[in-house]
Design a protein around this motif. Structure first.
Motif, PDB file in Angstrom:
ATOM      1  N   ALA A 308       0.829  -1.208   0.000  1.00 53.90           N
ATOM      2  CA  ALA A 308       0.000   0.000   0.000  1.00 53.90           C
ATOM      3  C   ALA A 308       0.862   1.256   0.000  1.00 53.90           C
ATOM      4  O   ALA A 308       0.577   2.213  -0.729  1.00 53.90           O
ATOM      5  CB  ALA A 308      -0.927   0.002   1.215  1.00 53.90           C
ATOM      6  N   GLY A 309       1.931   1.266   0.821  1.00 51.56           N
ATOM      7  CA  GLY A 309       2.744   2.466   0.955  1.00 51.56           C
ATOM      8  C   GLY A 309       3.483   2.827  -0.311  1.00 51.56           C
ATOM      9  O   GLY A 309       3.448   3.988  -0.750  1.00 51.56           O
ATOM     10  N   VAL A 310       4.144   1.849  -0.924  1.00 49.04           N
ATOM     11  CA  VAL A 310       4.863   2.135  -2.175  1.00 49.04           C
ATOM     12  C   VAL A 310       3.872   2.559  -3.252  1.00 49.04           C
ATOM     13  O   VAL A 310       4.119   3.516  -4.010  1.00 49.04           O
ATOM     14  CB  VAL A 310       5.668   0.902  -2.625  1.00 49.04           C
ATOM     15  N   GLY A 311       2.727   1.876  -3.304  1.00 48.59           N
ATOM     16  CA  GLY A 311       1.727   2.232  -4.307  1.00 48.59           C
ATOM     17  C   GLY A 311       1.220   3.647  -4.156  1.00 48.59           C
ATOM     18  O   GLY A 311       1.168   4.416  -5.118  1.00 48.59           O
ATOM     19  N   VAL A 312       0.865   4.024  -2.918  1.00 44.81           N
ATOM     20  CA  VAL A 312       0.287   5.354  -2.718  1.00 44.81           C
ATOM     21  C   VAL A 312       1.342   6.441  -2.926  1.00 44.81           C
ATOM     22  O   VAL A 312       1.028   7.539  -3.417  1.00 44.81           O
ATOM     23  CB  VAL A 312      -0.364   5.457  -1.326  1.00 44.81           C
ATOM     24  N   VAL A 313       2.608   6.156  -2.603  1.00 45.77           N
ATOM     25  CA  VAL A 313       3.676   7.138  -2.826  1.00 45.77           C
ATOM     26  C   VAL A 313       3.872   7.372  -4.324  1.00 45.77           C
ATOM     27  O   VAL A 313       3.936   8.517  -4.797  1.00 45.77           O
ATOM     28  CB  VAL A 313       4.987   6.673  -2.171  1.00 45.77           C
ATOM     29  N   VAL A 314       3.988   6.280  -5.072  1.00 46.21           N
ATOM     30  CA  VAL A 314       4.226   6.409  -6.512  1.00 46.21           C
ATOM     31  C   VAL A 314       3.056   7.099  -7.199  1.00 46.21           C
ATOM     32  O   VAL A 314       3.232   8.014  -8.017  1.00 46.21           O
ATOM     33  CB  VAL A 314       4.481   5.018  -7.134  1.00 46.21           C
ATOM     34  N   ILE A 315       1.847   6.688  -6.859  1.00 45.74           N
ATOM     35  CA  ILE A 315       0.671   7.284  -7.518  1.00 45.74           C
ATOM     36  C   ILE A 315       0.512   8.745  -7.108  1.00 45.74           C
ATOM     37  O   ILE A 315       0.144   9.595  -7.931  1.00 45.74           O
ATOM     38  CB  ILE A 315      -0.592   6.466  -7.198  1.00 45.74           C
ATOM     39  N   SER A 316       0.814   9.066  -5.846  1.00 42.76           N
ATOM     40  CA  SER A 316       0.750  10.471  -5.410  1.00 42.76           C
ATOM     41  C   SER A 316       1.736  11.320  -6.202  1.00 42.76           C
ATOM     42  O   SER A 316       1.407  12.439  -6.636  1.00 42.76           O
ATOM     43  CB  SER A 316       1.069  10.579  -3.914  1.00 42.76           C
ATOM     44  N   ALA A 317       2.954  10.816  -6.374  1.00 43.97           N
ATOM     45  CA  ALA A 317       3.969  11.576  -7.112  1.00 43.97           C
ATOM     46  C   ALA A 317       3.564  11.751  -8.574  1.00 43.97           C
ATOM     47  O   ALA A 317       3.699  12.853  -9.139  1.00 43.97           O
ATOM     48  CB  ALA A 317       5.319  10.869  -7.015  1.00 43.97           C
ATOM     49  N   VAL A 318       3.078  10.685  -9.205  1.00 45.52           N
ATOM     50  CA  VAL A 318       2.650  10.783 -10.608  1.00 45.52           C
ATOM     51  C   VAL A 318       1.494  11.763 -10.736  1.00 45.52           C
ATOM     52  O   VAL A 318       1.478  12.616 -11.642  1.00 45.52           O
ATOM     53  CB  VAL A 318       2.258   9.394 -11.145  1.00 45.52           C
ATOM     54  N   ALA A 319       0.522  11.665  -9.841  1.00 45.53           N
ATOM     55  CA  ALA A 319      -0.616  12.581  -9.880  1.00 45.53           C
ATOM     56  C   ALA A 319      -0.158  14.021  -9.677  1.00 45.53           C
ATOM     57  O   ALA A 319      -0.635  14.952 -10.354  1.00 45.53           O
ATOM     58  CB  ALA A 319      -1.645  12.191  -8.815  1.00 45.53           C
ATOM     59  N   ALA A 320       0.780  14.231  -8.742  1.00 49.92           N
ATOM     60  CA  ALA A 320       1.272  15.586  -8.492  1.00 49.92           C
ATOM     61  C   ALA A 320       1.989  16.155  -9.701  1.00 49.92           C
ATOM     62  O   ALA A 320       1.853  17.348 -10.010  1.00 49.92           O
ATOM     63  CB  ALA A 320       2.204  15.579  -7.282  1.00 49.92           C
TER      64      ALA A 320
END
Length: 721
Positions: A308-320
């Motif tokens: 969950a953590g790696v996924g949410v970090v990567v997706i947050s960065a891509v979205a940002a």
């Protein structure tokens, strides 16, 4: 590279927003199914000896006891005819349930250990079948059917199955309360922090994409492997938290660039992506690397937080890096629409207070830094006496049914065997060898009796078999129950497990040792044995990332040392509170050893987030230093330009974690208060005092790297252009 990407986003802003909206819709369709794929439990190492013993018991003996029903006679004793008849009928009905086996009751066996010393209470024990999630669901149905009070007696439940039901209920209530506090407060603080309603919506857009996208990832992973239901909570907390961090950084830099040239929106977006965008990439990599270290542990509870953590970090960065620059291109100066009436129009990008603080610290680095170092070492000192445990009924509030029953069993029952050590042997065993082995076990310190199918052994002497001993033998295995008067999960009980394992088994057979105390021993060994690998992975990846970001080998070392100090202080304070019992009355918990899994999780998440703020500050210092500013000027101006962003982001994120402090489950309180404290410590004392002090003491050596590594940096580093 980032400039070229910035031009691409600015030219294709509307198309990228349409694609993002479609991706959000697709992820929502998939992600809504994640809840049905996730599981309870996951705190044990499936390869450990205790887990293998448990599987043998499940396969050959109908499973170990995980449900205890305590029946309390309303009048008289449990031996009164009316009470006995009703209790026997209850036990008979329970034994007929499809997912229940191994039902044994006092009224069936008349075993003294199953009756309280005053005769008012007696127990029925059983095994509820299924995996961790199924056991919870099955137990809820059983308690709905058999847990209601009757005219002759009251019924209360304990055992691991009942504890898990109570924990899930308490956690659900606690999380709902925490989110009810954190979400509206965070929304209010967002508007205050961004100083306009339009800008405050940007982190919500990123957070929504990150959370829903990670739910879709968890659905896929949950379909192919075990994933903990608790991963959902990390997803929501970190999705919104990182969205706030990244949006604050991007919006702040965009406003700064737009203020310099109000007519050049495209240029402002390009420069924002080239500078803040690079920082976000490295920040996301650092946080993801810290969380990825959880993959080395065998418990799927911990591995789930890596998923969950790696996924949410990567997706947050891509979205940002996709959505925010595109929205800024479309909005332009309108990003400041809905400005708060009291927001100062002339408020610049810098915070003079933080700049003055950095300058003052750098003039007297030892005088300023030494008191902070002393305070952190004092805060960390309780770690010298830290002890570790695993979740049980003690994490629940004092009034929880399963906890009350467990305490009653310990205090009112003589020789209660619900927490016995299980020994399972396979292969043919001669009767004499079997008796010799049981006799040797009965002589160990702390053992009150050893129950076998052939008899009960105590103090080296054999006696008649227990009334329920028929369930201790099968065609291919034998089971012994080592009874003890030691406190469950105490140091003495764990030492007894080691003594039992060290004792040679009966000739001609292999043997495995299980039970709750053995599970604790194995859990600590499973985490402790892999902890050096996890720490090594965090240190190595953080060092490499910070080197690629700064071109220095001193900066990564400085960041690791300060991050380690911050985490040690945080864990020391948590030990002082949750193990030593300070603030127990205020927070409403019972002091107990530090939860092993939750402590590791707290460390990895908080350390990753500390690197997030490290990169926010270091990026500005490095940028100014490369523009020719002396180190002292670069540090003071860098802190002036990021201090407000870091503390605002940290405060907003800490609110989400501190809300867990309202929980009635102590390991959630530990996680929430610990993570929130670590975030605030890092954003204030570390970034505000110790970083400037360290930079002043290091001087020019702060940017040093050997010549071969400088060549590597020039070749492979991701630069701003």
């Amino acid at each position: 590279m980032f400039e070229r990407y910035g031009f691409f986003v600015a030219r294709n802003a509307k198309l990228l927003l349409i694609i993002s909206a479609l991706a959000f819709a697709a992820a929502a369709v998939v992600g809504l199914g994640a809840f049905g794929k996730l599981q309870n439990g996951g705190f044990e190492d499936p390869t450990a000896e205790s887990a293998r013993a448990q599987r043998l018991i499940d396969d050959n003996f109908g499973g170990a006891t995980n449900l205890v029903l305590l029946l309390h006679a309303k009048d008289g004793t449990v031996d009164d005819p009316a009470t006995a008849a009703a209790a026997t009928a209850l036990a008979t009905g329970l034994a007929a349930e499809a997912n229940v086996s191994g039902v044994v009751s006092y009224w069936q066996t008349k075993a003294p250990a199953m009756r309280s010393t005053d005769g008012r209470d007696a127990i029925i024990t059983a095994h509820v079948a299924g995996d961790d999630t199924q056991i919870v669901a099955n137990t809820e149905k059983i308690l709905d059917e058999y847990g209601a009070d009757q005219p002759a007696f009251t019924v209360r439940a304990a055992g691991l199955a009942a504890v898990n039901v109570d924990v899930r209920s308490e956690v659900g209530t606690s999380l709902a309360l925490a989110e009810g506090i954190a979400v509206p407060l965070t929304l209010l603080l967002l508007i205050i922090a961004f100083r306009s309603a339009v800008a405050a919506l940007l982190p919500l857009a990123i957070g929504g994409l990150a959370i829903i996208g990670t739910f879709a990832e968890l659905y896929v992973l949950g379909s192919i492997t075990d994933v903990s239901i608790f991963a959902i909570n990390l997803t929501t907390a970190m999705g919104l938290g990182l969205a706030i961090d990244y949006a604050l950084l991007l919006v702040s830099r965009f406003r700064e660039q737009l203020a310099a040239n109000p007519d050049d929106v495209t240029g402002a977006v390009v420069r924002t992506v080239a500078t803040a965008g690079r920082t976000i990439v490295f920040s996301a990599a650092a946080v993801a690397a810290a969380l990825a270290a959880l993959l080395v542990f065998p418990m799927f509870f911990l591995r789930s937080f890596a998923y969950a953590g790696v996924g949410v970090v990567v997706i947050s960065a891509v979205a940002a890096l996709v959505v925010v620059p595109a929205l800024l291109t479309v909005l332009g100066p309108r990003v400041n629409k809905g400005k708060l009436p009291w927001a100062r129009a002339d408020r610049g990008p810098s915070s003079p207070w933080w700049g003055r603080l950095a300058s003052a610290v750098m003039r007297r680095p030892v005088l300023a830094g030494l008191p902070v170092l002393i305070a952190l070492f004092v805060a960390a000192s309780p770690l010298l006496g830290v002890r570790f445990g695993t979740p049980d009924e003690g994490v629940l509030p004092p009034g929880a049914d399963s906890r009350v029953v467990a305490e009653t069993l310990r205090t009112n029952f003589a020789g209660n065997g619900t927490s016995a050590i299980d020994v399972v042997t396979t292969g043919p065993v001669a009767e004499a060898a079997w008796a010799d082995y049981a006799t040797s076990l009965s002589r160990l310190d702390g053992v009150t009796a050893v129950q076998t199918a052939a008899g009960t052994f105590a103090d080296g002497s054999a006696g008649p078999a227990a009334p329920n001993a028929g369930g201790l033998t099968s065609a291919s295995a034998q089971r012994l129950r080592v009874l003890t008067d030691l406190e469950p999960k105490s140091d003495a009980a764990q030492e007894l497990v080691r003594d039992v394992r060290a004792l040679p088994g009966p000739a001609g057979a292999s043997h495995l040792v299980g039970g709750v105390d053995a599970q604790l021993v194995d859990s600590k060994a499973g985490i402790g044995g892999r902890l050096p690998w996890a720490l090594g992975l965090i240190v190595a990846t953080t060092f490499v990332l910070l080197f690629l970001f700064t071109g220095s080998i001193v900066q990564p070392l400085r960041a690791l040392v300060l991050g380690g100090l911050s985490m040690s202080a945080t864990l020391g304070v948590m030990t002082w509170i949750f193990q030593d019992g300070h603030l127990a009355d205020l927070l409403g918990f019972t002091p107990r050893p530090m939860d092993t899994s939750m402590t590791v999780l707290l460390f990895c998440i908080a350390f990753g987030l500390s690197m997030d703020y490290e990169l926010f500050l270091t990026s500005r210092i490095k940028e100014l230093h490369e523009q020719g500013a002396p180190t002292a000027t670069a540090v003071s101006e860098g802190l002036a330009r990021t201090g407000r962003i870091v503390t605002t982001a940290a405060g907003l994120l800490a609110v989400s974690f501190f809300a867990f402090g309202t929980s009635s489950v102590s390991f959630l309180q530990l996680f929430g208060l610990g993570t929130g404290l670590a975030i605030l410590l890092d954003a204030t004392l570390i970034r505000g005092v110790l970083v400037p002090a360290a930079m002043a003491l290091l001087g020019r050596t702060a940017w040093w790297a050997p010549a071969p590594l400088r060549r590597v940096y020039r070749r492979v580093a991701i630069s701003e252009s």
